[in-house]
Structures are given as structure tokens and as C-alpha cells.
Design an enzyme around this catalytic site. Structure first.
Site, PDB file in Angstrom:
ATOM      1  N   ASP A 241      -6.109  -0.795 -17.527  1.00  0.00           N
ATOM      2  CA  ASP A 241      -6.405  -0.042 -16.304  1.00  0.00           C
ATOM      3  C   ASP A 241      -5.610   1.261 -16.258  1.00  0.00           C
ATOM      4  O   ASP A 241      -5.855   2.100 -15.393  1.00  0.00           O
ATOM      5  CB  ASP A 241      -6.107  -0.887 -15.056  1.00  0.00           C
ATOM      6  CG  ASP A 241      -4.704  -1.464 -15.071  1.00  0.00           C
ATOM      7  OD1 ASP A 241      -4.374  -2.172 -16.032  1.00  0.00           O
ATOM      8  OD2 ASP A 241      -3.933  -1.199 -14.138  1.00  0.00           O
TER       9      ASP A 241
ATOM     10  N   ASP B 292      -0.720   7.413 -14.924  1.00  0.00           N
ATOM     11  CA  ASP B 292       0.117   6.378 -14.333  1.00  0.00           C
ATOM     12  C   ASP B 292       1.528   6.348 -14.898  1.00  0.00           C
ATOM     13  O   ASP B 292       1.862   5.548 -15.761  1.00  0.00           O
ATOM     14  CB  ASP B 292      -0.550   5.001 -14.469  1.00  0.00           C
ATOM     15  CG  ASP B 292      -0.921   4.482 -13.095  1.00  0.00           C
ATOM     16  OD1 ASP B 292      -0.238   4.855 -12.132  1.00  0.00           O
ATOM     17  OD2 ASP B 292      -1.901   3.714 -12.993  1.00  0.00           O
TER      18      ASP B 292
ATOM     19  N   GLY C 137       0.795  -1.232   0.000  1.00  0.00           N
ATOM     20  CA  GLY C 137       0.000   0.000   0.000  1.00  0.00           C
ATOM     21  C   GLY C 137       0.823   1.275   0.000  1.00  0.00           C
ATOM     22  O   GLY C 137       0.275   2.371   0.066  1.00  0.00           O
TER      23      GLY C 137
HETATM   24  P1  AMP Z   1       0.130   0.378 -11.376  1.00  0.00           P
HETATM   25  O1  AMP Z   1       1.316  -0.385 -11.850  1.00  0.00           O
HETATM   26  O2  AMP Z   1       0.473   1.551 -10.506  1.00  0.00           O
HETATM   27  O3  AMP Z   1      -0.810   0.744 -12.481  1.00  0.00           O
HETATM   28  O4  AMP Z   1      -0.660  -0.603 -10.415  1.00  0.00           O
HETATM   29  C1  AMP Z   1      -1.262  -1.800 -10.834  1.00  0.00           C
HETATM   30  C2  AMP Z   1      -2.101  -2.355  -9.704  1.00  0.00           C
HETATM   31  O5  AMP Z   1      -1.276  -2.734  -8.615  1.00  0.00           O
HETATM   32  C3  AMP Z   1      -3.102  -1.380  -9.145  1.00  0.00           C
HETATM   33  O6  AMP Z   1      -4.224  -2.131  -8.764  1.00  0.00           O
HETATM   34  C4  AMP Z   1      -2.382  -0.827  -7.948  1.00  0.00           C
HETATM   35  O7  AMP Z   1      -3.250  -0.283  -6.995  1.00  0.00           O
HETATM   36  C5  AMP Z   1      -1.650  -2.038  -7.424  1.00  0.00           C
HETATM   37  N1  AMP Z   1      -0.439  -1.704  -6.665  1.00  0.00           N
HETATM   38  C6  AMP Z   1       0.741  -1.258  -7.133  1.00  0.00           C
HETATM   39  N2  AMP Z   1       1.628  -1.094  -6.144  1.00  0.00           N
HETATM   40  C7  AMP Z   1       1.008  -1.433  -4.994  1.00  0.00           C
HETATM   41  C8  AMP Z   1       1.394  -1.480  -3.606  1.00  0.00           C
HETATM   42  N3  AMP Z   1       2.617  -1.153  -3.217  1.00  0.00           N
HETATM   43  N4  AMP Z   1       0.472  -1.899  -2.718  1.00  0.00           N
HETATM   44  C9  AMP Z   1      -0.769  -2.246  -3.100  1.00  0.00           C
HETATM   45  N5  AMP Z   1      -1.180  -2.234  -4.371  1.00  0.00           N
HETATM   46  C10 AMP Z   1      -0.314  -1.824  -5.319  1.00  0.00           C
HETATM   47 MG    MG Z   2      -2.351   1.851 -12.701  1.00  0.00          MG
END
Ligand code: AMP
Ligand code: MG
Length: 482
Positions: free
Chosen positions: A255, A265, A129
Site C-alpha cells: 500500500d 509515505d 485519524g
Molecule cells: P501508513 O503507516 O501511514 O502507511 O498507514 C497504514 C494504514 O494505517 C493506512 O490505512 C492509514 O490510513 C492507517 N492509519 C495510520 N495512522 C492512523 C491513524 N492515526 N488513524 C487512522 N488510521 C491510521
Molecule cells: Mg501508507
């Protein structure tokens, strides 16, 4: 009855999305932050949002920027699905992010204020998180660079260090980003709603997207087809603008694609140095799915996933719906090609697109490893020849271009410099600035931020930011899971 927006001293938060489309967000609160310390705050953006930047620096303002909201404010985590590298993940959602709320900015536009790194949510899966200083500052920097380039993008309002140590491959300082977006509706949001099988939910989501982003679609004969069409156009426009500046997003999962047409992102993104359609920086993109030259195709693929999600709304007769949606999707390539050739003509100072001249140039730049960004500024300055190891074929090309130019060369060069950036976040400079910032020295970050925030405006003392990485530098690699 309409609920009144929550009053804080800084923002009047609304929650139109949660109210209109219940079922796609869950109320959730941010994790406490032991020692919030603002690292960077976007004064211009704060002002645009109608907030007093000085008040955001006060303890209550800083608290807000890490999710310590006044009583009565409900922060939520979004649910969404998505195709990640082509594989469908039915439940992604905000694993470490929260929507603070919506505000109406000084231009009357509704904007989302959204935190990243605010603690685990019900969507966190195995994640902690958290977010760390380097990648959050990277998102801030890249967003401002894109904004400076005139490219639709989410922007960061702030990065606040949390005072926590976060464990990645090593211990790193934690941070929370506050990001501002036209909305957080993604292709993956529609996929999630469609997969739920709840037709009403999907319809509510689509109606909300129409009202928020494409209100003219509401009056169309088929509003949901009329929603798809401008999203397709907006993404074609976005892809052309990325390609024209050499931007690689790096993780174009569904996403990470907005309905608004904003870039969102900033994870493993980076700008190309030398022109090569096969360029990949991301450490996990082994197959080159999200390579520079693949981006328009991938955008179209993602839009087809959006179209699929919308099919049940477009027509009860599936075949008719698919046919109509396919027709709309077909508009992507046309629009993209048009914008790419027109944009390239402008970059080259030509009064009209010339496909053959362009193809020959790109071939030359590719084979001679010419720096993409430098080339166009040098062309305007009359010094492009020096960028080629074997300048003769370039000379021949330049002669052909000469014959097509308008007479007033000074005006041509000036117009070129208005579309060709002098400053982009060069990968090696970005890494250097982030490494220093991680150690507590923000000086380099601010110098780079200043350069890339006004990318067309060449200023004395900033020449160092126009150079690619020196030879011998290891190849640039970017990372997800930031
Ligand atoms: P992203 O690569 O930022 O687009 O994230 C892809 C997915 O992974 C999304 O659902 C994010 O909320 C989740 N996510 C990425 N990093 C974390 C983290 N450190 N803790 C929880 N969820 C994460
Ligand atoms: Mg994302």
C-alpha cells in the site's frame, strides 16, 4: 456530461478518479480544526501548482490546507488493500487521510492534493485519524530532500498545526499535512480492486492508471501487460536511486508503493550512515524485511503482487497471463542492476562500471564502518583516506581506481559532486530539528530544510550537516504509527 472542476480562489479541483473509478473512494469530510496555524508552506510547490503562496497563508487558504473546502468540493477517502510486512490486509484505505482533489499544475501535469491527519474516516479502524507535528514535518523534510536529490517523490505543500493535543505515547501537538502526488494509485489499490471480484472495477482502475500515467500503453496489443511493464521499470529506477543515496524507506508495504513510481509515505524512513546492507532503523521491522539491502528484492516482490492483481485483465487463460507477467517482472532485476552499476560508476567518477572494483570498495566500507555519504564527496576532494581506520587497503583500492580515471581530474571531481550529495537529512539532525519544532521552535527545521533542499551545492556555514551522529549516540530508531 463532463462535470466542471470545482472553482476555489486557489485551486480548480477536479475529481477524475472518483468519476472514472467509482467504488474505490468514499466522499468524506475533514474533521474541524480548532486553531489552524501554518508551520511550513512550500512556496515553490504552491507556485508550480498555479496557486499564490500568499493566498494560501490567508485564513481561507489555511482552512483549505486542513480540509475546510468551499461548498461544492467533494473530498474523498481512498480504499485500498495491502501486504503489510508480507501479510495481506484486505481493507486498509485512508484511515486519516483525504483527497482534496486533483489540479493541473503549471506544467500541465495532473497532481493529487491529499491531506494526512484530517480525522477519522470509514477506514480508520482503531486509529484516531490524527497526525502530529513531528512526523508530518519529517514527511515534509524527507520529501524535499528526495526532491532535491532528483528522486521521484510526493512532496508536501504544507504542514498546519491544528491547535489540538493528540495522544500518542504522550500528548503531542496535532498537525495536518497536505501532500502532492502524481496520483495515489498504489499496488494496494489494484489488490483491493482485484480482491473485490468485480472485473469491471479492476478494468476501470487499470484503464485510469494507463490514461493518467502510461498513456502509451493504451495502444499496445495487450494494454494491461503494457501497464505492468513501465511500472516495473519505474520501480527499478526508483530502487536504484534510493540505493545510490543510502535511503531506507522502512515500510515498503504494497500500500506504500505507487504506480507512478514516486516515493510515498515517509514514516520510519532514514538514510544510512555507515554502509551496511543489513541496516534497519524501524522499531517494528524485527526480521529486517525492509533492511537497506533488501529493498530491490522487496520492490520486486511487491510488483509480483501487482502482476497477480492484473492477471485477470492480461489474459483469460490464467497460465498464459502468468507467463507473460512473469516475463515482464523479469525485467526488474536487469534494469535495476544496470542503473545501480551505472550510478555507482558515476558516484566513483569512473567512465564505465567496474563490478569488481565496486564490490571491493563496498566490502571495505562495510568492514571499516565508513560513512556512505561522506565517502563519495571525500573521494572527489582527495581526502577519502581519512575515513578509514585502517587506510592501507583503501590506498590499494584507490590506486586501482586511479588507473581507470579520465585525465581531466577536475572535471571528474566536479561530475562526482553533481551526483553525490553533501547534505542529507542526517538522522540525529532530523530528530533534533523535529524535537525543537514540536516545542514550537522552527529555526532548526528551516536550516536543515535549506541544506537538504540543495544537497549537491556545498555552501559555507553548513558543514555541521555533513557529519554523522557523534560516537556514543544511541542507535537511531524510527517509528511507524505516526
Ligand atoms: P501508513 O503507516 O501511514 O502507511 O498507514 C497504514 C494504514 O494505517 C493506512 O490505512 C492509514 O490510513 C492507517 N492509519 C495510520 N495512522 C492512523 C491513524 N492515526 N488513524 C487512522 N488510521 C491510521
Ligand atoms: Mg501508507
Amino acid at each position: 456530461m463532463r462535470k466542471m472542476p470545482t472553482q476555489t480562489t486557489l485551486f480548480r479541483f477536479d475529481d477524475s478518479y472518483a468519476r472514472a473509478v467509482s467504488g474505490l473512494s468514499v466522499p468524506w469530510t475533514a474533521a474541524p480544526v480548532p486553531a489552524p496555524e501554518p508551520l511550513v508552506l512550500n512556496n515553490d510547490l504552491a507556485t508550480e501548482l498555479g496557486a499564490d503562496p500568499a493566498a494560501l497563508r490567508e485564513p481561507s487558504g489555511v482552512g483549505l490546507l486542513v480540509g475546510q473546502v468551499p461548498e461544492g468540493t467533494t473530498t474523498v477517502a481512498h480504499a485500498y488493500a495491502g501486504h503489510q510486512f508480507g501479510m495481506y490486509a484486505p481493507r486498509l484505505g485512508d484511515g486519516r487521510a483525504l483527497l482534496l482533489g486533483e489540479v493541473i499544475d503549471t506544467h500541465g501535469r495532473r497532481r493529487d492534493l491529499h491531506l494526512k491527519g484530517s480525522g477519522r474516516t470509514p477506514f480508520a479502524r482503531e486509529g484516531d485519524g490524527k497526525a502530529v507535528v513531528g512526523p508530518m514535518l519529517r514527511e515534509y523534510l524527507l520529501g524535499e530532500a528526495m526532491h532535491g536529490l532528483g528522486i521521484p517523490t510526493t512532496r508536501a505543500l504544507s504542514v498546519v498545526a491544528t491547535g489540538e493535543r493528540v495522544f500518542r505515547e504522550r500528548e503531542l501537538p496535532g498537525a495536518v499535512l497536505c501532500r502532492v502526488a502524481a496520483s495515489h494509485l498504489r499496488v494496494g489499490t489494484f489488490q483491493y480492486a482485484a480482491a473485490s471480484g468485480d472485473h469491471e472495477l479492476l478494468r476501470k482502475l487499470a484503464d485510469y492508471a494507463i490514461e493518467r500515467h502510461y498513456p502509451e500503453a493504451a495502444g499496445a496489443r495487450n494494454p494491461y501487460l503494457a501497464l505492468l511493464a513501465p511500472v516495473v521499470q519505474a520501480q527499478a529506477e526508483l530502487m536504484a536511486s534510493w540505493m545510490l543515496v543510502g535511503f531506507i524507506h522502512g515500510v515498503m508495504n504494497t500500500d506504500n508503493m505507487t504506480i507512478s513510481g514516486e516515493t510515498i509515505d515517509y514514516g520510519p524512513c532514514a538514510f544510512i550512515d555507515t554502509f551496511d546492507p543489513g541496516t534497519v532503523f524501524s522499531s517494528i521491522d524485527h526480521a529486517g524485511r525492509y533492511a537497506y539491502g533488501n529493498q530491490p528484492r522487496i520492490a520486486q516482490w511487491n510488483l509480483a503482487r501487482l502482476a497477480e492483481a492484473l492477471v485477470p485483465l492480461i489474459d483469460e487463460r490464467v497460465e498464459a497471463a502468468v507467463e507473460a507477467a512473469t516475463d515482464v517482472l523479469g525485467g526488474f532485476a536487469e534494469r535495476y542492476e544496470e542503473l545501480w552499476s551505472e550510478g555507482m560508476a558515476k558516484k566513483l567518477g569512473l567512465p564505465a562500471p567496474n563490478p569488481e572494483l565496486l564490490a571491493d570498495l563496498l566490502e571495505l566500507m562495510h568492514s571499516q564502518h565508513v560513512d556512505f555519504t561522506r565517502f563519495f564527496r571525500a573521494l572527489a576532494a582527495g581526502t577519502a583516506r581519512t575515513l578509514f581506520t585502517d587506510p592501507e587497503p583503501f590506498d590499494a583500492w584507490a590506486k586501482r581506481r586511479e588507473t581507470l580515471l579520465r585525465a581531466d581530474r577536475e572535471a571528474v571531481a566536479a561530475a562526482m559532486n553533481r551526483v553525490n550529495p553533501a547534505y542529507i537529512p542526517r538522522n540525529h539532525r532530523t530528530e533534533e530539528a523535529l524535537a525543537k519544532a514540536t516545542l514550537g521552535d522552527m529555526g532548526e527545521f528551516h536550516r536543515l530544510l535549506d541544506a537538504v533542499s540543495r544537497p549537491f551545492d556545498e555552501r559555507p556555514g553548513l558543514d555541521e550537516f555533513t557529519h554523522p551522529a557523534p560516537p556514543g549516540c544511541p542507535p537511531h530508531v524510527t517509528y511507524c504509527g505516526t
